[in-house]
Write an enzyme that holds these catalytic residues in place. Structure first.
Site, PDB file in Angstrom:
ATOM      1  CG  HIS A   1      -7.039  -4.336   1.011  1.00 19.02           C
ATOM      2  ND1 HIS A   1      -5.804  -3.987   0.646  1.00 19.02           N
ATOM      3  CD2 HIS A   1      -8.009  -3.587   1.738  1.00 19.02           C
ATOM      4  CE1 HIS A   1      -5.770  -2.624   1.480  1.00 19.02           C
ATOM      5  NE2 HIS A   1      -6.770  -2.576   1.815  1.00 19.02           N
TER       6      HIS A   1
ATOM      7  CG  HIS B   1      -6.345  -3.897   5.154  1.00 18.83           C
ATOM      8  ND1 HIS B   1      -6.794  -2.522   4.957  1.00 18.83           N
ATOM      9  CD2 HIS B   1      -6.759  -4.262   6.392  1.00 18.83           C
ATOM     10  CE1 HIS B   1      -7.721  -2.119   6.083  1.00 18.83           C
ATOM     11  NE2 HIS B   1      -7.613  -3.070   6.987  1.00 18.83           N
TER      12      HIS B   1
ATOM     13  CG  ASN C   1     -10.354  -0.842   3.635  1.00 22.40           C
ATOM     14  OD1 ASN C   1      -9.354  -1.298   3.180  1.00 22.40           O
ATOM     15  ND2 ASN C   1     -10.214  -0.005   4.687  1.00 22.40           N
ATOM     16  CG  HIS C   2      -8.982   3.764   2.993  1.00 20.79           C
ATOM     17  ND1 HIS C   2      -9.830   4.491   3.690  1.00 20.79           N
ATOM     18  CD2 HIS C   2      -8.313   2.647   3.828  1.00 20.79           C
ATOM     19  CE1 HIS C   2      -9.589   4.462   4.893  1.00 20.79           C
ATOM     20  NE2 HIS C   2      -8.670   3.299   5.199  1.00 20.79           N
TER      21      HIS C   2
ATOM     22  CD  GLU D   1      -7.241   0.670   0.758  1.00 16.41           C
ATOM     23  OE1 GLU D   1      -8.120   0.417   0.200  1.00 16.41           O
ATOM     24  OE2 GLU D   1      -6.758   0.359   1.885  1.00 16.41           O
TER      25      GLU D   1
ATOM     26  CG  ASP E   1      -1.715  -1.133   1.509  1.00 18.94           C
ATOM     27  OD1 ASP E   1      -1.021  -2.185   1.140  1.00 18.94           O
ATOM     28  OD2 ASP E   1      -2.882  -1.347   1.909  1.00 18.94           O
TER      29      ASP E   1
HETATM   30 FE   FE2 Z   1      -6.970  -0.940   3.511  1.00 22.44          FE
END
Ligand code: FE2
Length: 263
Positions: free
Chosen positions: A152, A177, A67-68, A39, A8
């Protein structure tokens, strides 16, 4: 085919490290295909079209997320146009964008898949039954030559289970993540390379890339400002996977850690 997968990218520090160093890493490690999870690249929250284009310019072939992904409003429209930006495949039916795509490189078909876990994560389709069905139509050396999977997810057991579940069906499965690299990189019994988490491209003198004081205040249940990324000294963290062009499976996996505070 040699793959580089980068964990990430967190904020400006992570982006700058990629802009400055990725071309050199591609040469040094003889990389053919680069995947990066982006993300958290826009100030820790989502990604913009401009940042995507800068990362592609720097040498990234495909950007994955999690998720982002929807933190920046523009992404809802951008992701429809941009095939090189993936969101988790097991988001609810009808979600804009795609979580799996096939890309051409050196005359070979590279499948890239982005999945999201269910434990301690936002709501999405149950990932194991979901992929159990989908993977039947995504076969190495039939529909694709290679399959790279970004899983993730929050917890290690779910990630390890996914590694074994896709063993022999993917070139590699790597977790993202947690922003913390694990040392369990290896090739599983049926030939899939695996690492529980790739780590992050960001400043490790932080709490998962974000301002330490504010993160501690939150855990103390005290008033704190919004978490912002630390932007001093980033480490580029990820894995290199050497894949066999004949089988699509992995021949080698090694961790990559460049710059910043990590030893
Ligand atoms: Fe994440």
């Amino acid at each position: 085919m040699n793959f580089l997968f980068l964990g990430d990218i967190v904020g400006r520090a992570g982006r700058n490290a990629i802009t400055e160093k990725l071309k050199g890493l591609i040469d040094q490690y003889e990389i053919d295909f680069v995947i990066a999870n982006g993300e958290n690249s826009a100030g820790g929250y989502g990604i913009t079209e401009e940042i995507c284009n800068n990362l592609f310019e720097a040498g990234v072939d495909v950007i994955t997320s999690g998720n982002h992904i929807w933190d920046q409003k523009e992404t809802m429209n951008h992701i429809i146009r941009e095939k090189r930006l993936l969101r988790p495949m097991n988001f609810m039916e009808g979600t804009p964008g795609r979580g799996f795509e096939i890309y051409e490189k050196k005359g070979l078909k590279v499948g890239v898949m982005n999945l999201m876990g269910n434990v301690y994560m936002k709501k999405c389709e149950e990932v194991f039954p979901y992929i159990d069905e989908k993977i039947k139509k995504i076969n190495l050396k039939k529909e694709i030559d290679f399959l790279a999977v970004d899983f993730h997810a929050e917890i290690t057991s779910e990630k390890q289970a996914m590694g074994h579940f896709l063993d022999g069906k993917a070139t590699f499965v790597v977790g993202t993540h947690t922003h913390t690299p694990t040392l369990d990189y290896r090739i599983l019994e049926k030939g899939t390379a695996y690492q529980t988490d790739a780590g992050m491209c960001g400043d490790y003198n932080s709490v998962i890339g974000m301002n330490t004081d504010n993160a501690i205040l939150k855990f103390l249940k005290k008033k704190s400002d919004r978490l912002v990324p630390v932007i001093k000294n980033a480490t580029i963290t990820g894995i290199k996977v050497v894949a066999d062009d004949e089988t699509g499976l992995a021949k080698n996996i090694e961790p990559i850690m460049v710059g910043g505070n990590l030893k």
